[in-house]
Write a protein that holds these residues in place. Sequence first.
Motif, short mmCIF file in Angstrom:
data_model
loop_
_atom_site.label_atom_id
_atom_site.label_comp_id
_atom_site.label_asym_id
_atom_site.label_seq_id
_atom_site.Cartn_x
_atom_site.Cartn_y
_atom_site.Cartn_z
N GLU A 1 37.52 52.03 119.45
CA GLU A 1 37.86 53.16 120.35
C GLU A 1 38.99 52.98 121.13
O GLU A 1 39.69 53.99 121.56
CB GLU A 1 36.70 53.75 120.88
CG GLU A 1 36.09 52.66 121.85
CD GLU A 1 34.72 53.16 122.32
OE1 GLU A 1 33.95 53.96 121.63
OE2 GLU A 1 34.24 52.69 123.26
N HIS B 1 33.51 56.83 114.08
CA HIS B 1 32.83 56.84 115.32
C HIS B 1 33.17 58.42 115.83
O HIS B 1 33.34 58.66 117.12
CB HIS B 1 33.26 55.95 116.18
CG HIS B 1 32.79 55.50 117.65
ND1 HIS B 1 31.33 55.51 117.53
CD2 HIS B 1 33.16 55.18 118.91
CE1 HIS B 1 31.07 55.38 118.92
NE2 HIS B 1 31.97 55.07 119.66
N HIS C 1 35.66 61.15 119.55
CA HIS C 1 34.66 60.48 120.38
C HIS C 1 33.63 61.69 120.81
O HIS C 1 33.39 61.82 122.05
CB HIS C 1 35.33 59.59 121.35
CG HIS C 1 34.26 58.54 121.78
ND1 HIS C 1 33.50 58.61 123.26
CD2 HIS C 1 33.90 57.44 121.34
CE1 HIS C 1 32.84 57.55 123.14
NE2 HIS C 1 33.19 56.80 122.21
N PRO D 1 29.06 58.51 119.20
CA PRO D 1 29.53 57.89 120.42
C PRO D 1 28.44 57.93 121.69
O PRO D 1 27.67 58.74 121.77
CB PRO D 1 30.74 58.88 120.73
CG PRO D 1 31.28 59.18 119.33
CD PRO D 1 30.02 59.14 118.53
N LYS D 2 28.62 56.92 122.62
CA LYS D 2 27.60 56.58 123.59
C LYS D 2 25.97 56.71 123.06
O LYS D 2 25.05 56.82 123.83
CB LYS D 2 27.79 57.74 124.79
CG LYS D 2 28.95 57.32 125.48
CD LYS D 2 29.09 58.20 126.75
CE LYS D 2 30.60 58.04 127.60
NZ LYS D 2 30.81 59.27 128.37
ZN LIG Z 1 32.09 54.93 121.59
#
Ligand SMILES: [Zn+2]
Length: 316
Positions: free
Chosen positions: A12, A122, A126, A164-165
Motif C-alpha cells: 500500500e 487490497h 484502501h 484494509p485494516k
Molecule cells: Zn492496508
Amino acid sequence: MNGKFVISLDFELHWGGAEIWDLQQMKDHFLDARKAIPATLREFEKNGIRATWATVGFLFAKDKEQLMDFSPINKPSYVNNKLSYYNYIEQIGNDEKEDPFHYGTSLIENIIQTNGQELATHTFSHYYCNEEGQTPEQFEADLKAAQAIAFENFNIKLESLVFPKNQYNHSYLEIVKRQGIKVIRSNPNVWFWQSSYGKLTPVLRAIDTLGPISSSISFNIKDLENQNGVLELPASRFFRPYKEKESRIQKLKIRRIKAEMTYAAKNNRIYHLWWHPHNFGEDLKQNLNQLREIIDHYNFLKETYNFQSNSMSDFI
Ligand SMILES: [Zn+2]
C-alpha cells in the motif's frame, strides 16, 4: 495431506494510512519499503516461496489522469471524511517517477514477473468496510475499479482480497464474489480478534507474539469456510517488524514463529503469516535477515515434513 505455509502481504505504501502518516517524516521509510519489495521477491523466488501481494488499486495507476479516470463516481461517504483517500489525490505527484510514495507500477511489474507470486487486491482506495457512512454500493464500485485498472494495465483478473485494516464485513461477501474474488483473508480465530477490548486489544495482540503457542493460530484445511464460493482463509500471525526499541524481544518472536510453523508442518495444518512490505522499512537489513531465517526454517520443514508454500489463490 501436508501442512501449508501461506504468506500474504498488504502492499500500500502511503495509501495504507494517508490520514495519519506524515509523508515528510516518512519518505526514507517508504523509499526503504520500495527497496524491500525486490529484495523480498528475490528471496521468495530463490526458495520457491509462493505469496499473495494484496495491492491497493491506486498504486496500479500509471499517472494521476489515469487514477482519476478509474476512480468510481460513487465514492465512500465515510462520516470521517479524512478516511477517503480520494481527498488526497489532488496533492500527489503526477506519476511514479515524480512520486514513488503513491504510485507503484514498476513494483507491480516486478511482482508479476517473479515466479509463484499472486497479484491480489487490497481494494482500490484502501476501502474501510466497517466504517460509518459508507455503503455496499460504494464498496462494490471500489472493487470494480480495482479489477478494471488491473485488467487495463496488467491484463490480470484479481482473485484474492485482503480487507484494509482487516475490517472484515461478512455481509459484503456477496459483492466480493460478484466482483470476481474467490479467496479472502479473514481474521485469526482467537478470542482477542473476535471481541473488542478497546484500547487493550493491540496490547494483547502484541503480548500474544510472545505468549504460549495456541493451536488455534494454525488451522485445518477441512475447517475452512467457503461461503457461496468465497473461501475464507484466516490469518495466523502478523509478522511484527524488527524495531530497534523492541530488539530484546526479537529472538523470542522468531523462535515463536518457527515453533508455530513446526506445529503446522507436523500436524498438517495451515499457517498464514502476513505483513506490509513497508514494515521492512523500519530496518531493512534486520528485517530481511529475519525473513531469511523464517525461510530457512520453511526449507527445513519442507524437507522433513513436506511442508508446502502456497499463495491464497492456490486454495481455489
Ligand atoms: Zn492496508
